[in-house]
Design a protein around this motif. Structure first.
Motif, mmCIF file in Angstrom:
data_model
loop_
_atom_site.group_PDB
_atom_site.id
_atom_site.type_symbol
_atom_site.label_atom_id
_atom_site.label_comp_id
_atom_site.label_asym_id
_atom_site.label_seq_id
_atom_site.Cartn_x
_atom_site.Cartn_y
_atom_site.Cartn_z
ATOM 1 N N ARG A 1 0.824 -1.203 0.000
ATOM 2 C CA ARG A 1 0.000 0.000 0.000
ATOM 3 C C ARG A 1 0.862 1.258 0.000
ATOM 4 O O ARG A 1 0.537 2.238 -0.678
ATOM 5 C CB ARG A 1 -0.922 0.009 1.215
ATOM 6 C CG ARG A 1 -1.857 1.182 1.234
ATOM 7 C CD ARG A 1 -2.774 1.134 2.453
ATOM 8 N NE ARG A 1 -3.648 2.277 2.471
ATOM 9 C CZ ARG A 1 -3.325 3.459 2.981
ATOM 10 N NH1 ARG A 1 -2.138 3.640 3.513
ATOM 11 N NH2 ARG A 1 -4.184 4.450 2.974
ATOM 12 N N MET A 2 1.957 1.226 0.747
ATOM 13 C CA MET A 2 2.842 2.389 0.770
ATOM 14 C C MET A 2 3.487 2.625 -0.589
ATOM 15 O O MET A 2 3.674 3.765 -1.011
ATOM 16 C CB MET A 2 3.915 2.231 1.852
ATOM 17 C CG MET A 2 3.377 2.410 3.251
ATOM 18 S SD MET A 2 4.631 2.488 4.526
ATOM 19 C CE MET A 2 5.333 0.862 4.468
ATOM 20 N N VAL A 3 3.815 1.554 -1.286
ATOM 21 C CA VAL A 3 4.410 1.704 -2.617
ATOM 22 C C VAL A 3 3.381 2.247 -3.605
ATOM 23 O O VAL A 3 3.680 3.137 -4.407
ATOM 24 C CB VAL A 3 4.979 0.354 -3.106
ATOM 25 C CG1 VAL A 3 5.305 0.401 -4.582
ATOM 26 C CG2 VAL A 3 6.199 -0.029 -2.296
ATOM 27 N N VAL A 4 2.165 1.737 -3.547
ATOM 28 C CA VAL A 4 1.140 2.156 -4.502
ATOM 29 C C VAL A 4 0.729 3.612 -4.272
ATOM 30 O O VAL A 4 0.610 4.386 -5.222
ATOM 31 C CB VAL A 4 -0.087 1.223 -4.422
ATOM 32 C CG1 VAL A 4 -1.260 1.780 -5.197
ATOM 33 C CG2 VAL A 4 0.282 -0.161 -4.934
ATOM 34 N N THR A 5 0.526 3.988 -2.996
ATOM 35 C CA THR A 5 0.067 5.346 -2.721
ATOM 36 C C THR A 5 1.198 6.365 -2.690
ATOM 37 O O THR A 5 0.952 7.554 -2.882
ATOM 38 C CB THR A 5 -0.698 5.411 -1.385
ATOM 39 O OG1 THR A 5 0.172 5.000 -0.325
ATOM 40 C CG2 THR A 5 -1.936 4.551 -1.430
ATOM 41 N N GLY A 6 2.403 5.921 -2.406
ATOM 42 C CA GLY A 6 3.538 6.831 -2.406
ATOM 43 C C GLY A 6 3.751 7.575 -1.105
ATOM 44 O O GLY A 6 4.589 8.461 -1.038
ATOM 45 N N ASN A 7 2.999 7.231 -0.053
ATOM 46 C CA ASN A 7 3.246 7.880 1.233
ATOM 47 C C ASN A 7 3.759 6.861 2.251
ATOM 48 O O ASN A 7 3.574 5.662 2.105
ATOM 49 C CB ASN A 7 1.994 8.576 1.759
ATOM 50 C CG ASN A 7 0.847 7.626 1.989
ATOM 51 O OD1 ASN A 7 1.000 6.425 1.914
ATOM 52 N ND2 ASN A 7 -0.321 8.175 2.259
#
Length: 85
Positions: free
Chosen positions: A50-56
């Motif tokens: 999820r962090m990779v996909v959203t970028g945060n």
């Protein structure tokens, strides 16, 4: 990138279902602890995805804390079972 995220999510969901099945049906306490440790690792992988996909990086602290708690819990149970035998 969206297709990859969905594929990774599906793989993680299947892995979590298999690990939860093992946690429910495990013949020994070590099987259950290992399965729950795998579930915690899958949750960590889902958070990282999820962090990779959203970028945060909002969940990074939770990811580190969950990893440390899982490690300490596994070591504690392993020492407890070793001392019982």
């Amino acid at each position: 990138m969206t297709v990859v995220a969905y594929v990774v999510g599906a793989i993680l969901a299947v892995a979590a279902a298999c690990a939860l099945y093992r946690a429910a049906r495990g013949p020994s306490i070590l099987d259950r602890v290992l399965a729950l440790d795998v579930v915690l690792a899958i949750i960590g992988a889902a958070l990282a995805t999820r962090m990779v996909v959203t970028g945060n990086l909002d969940n990074l602290v939770f990811l580190v804390v969950a990893s440390v708690v899982g490690f300490i819990g596994s070591v504690t149970v392993a020492r407890f079972v070793t001392d019982r035998k």
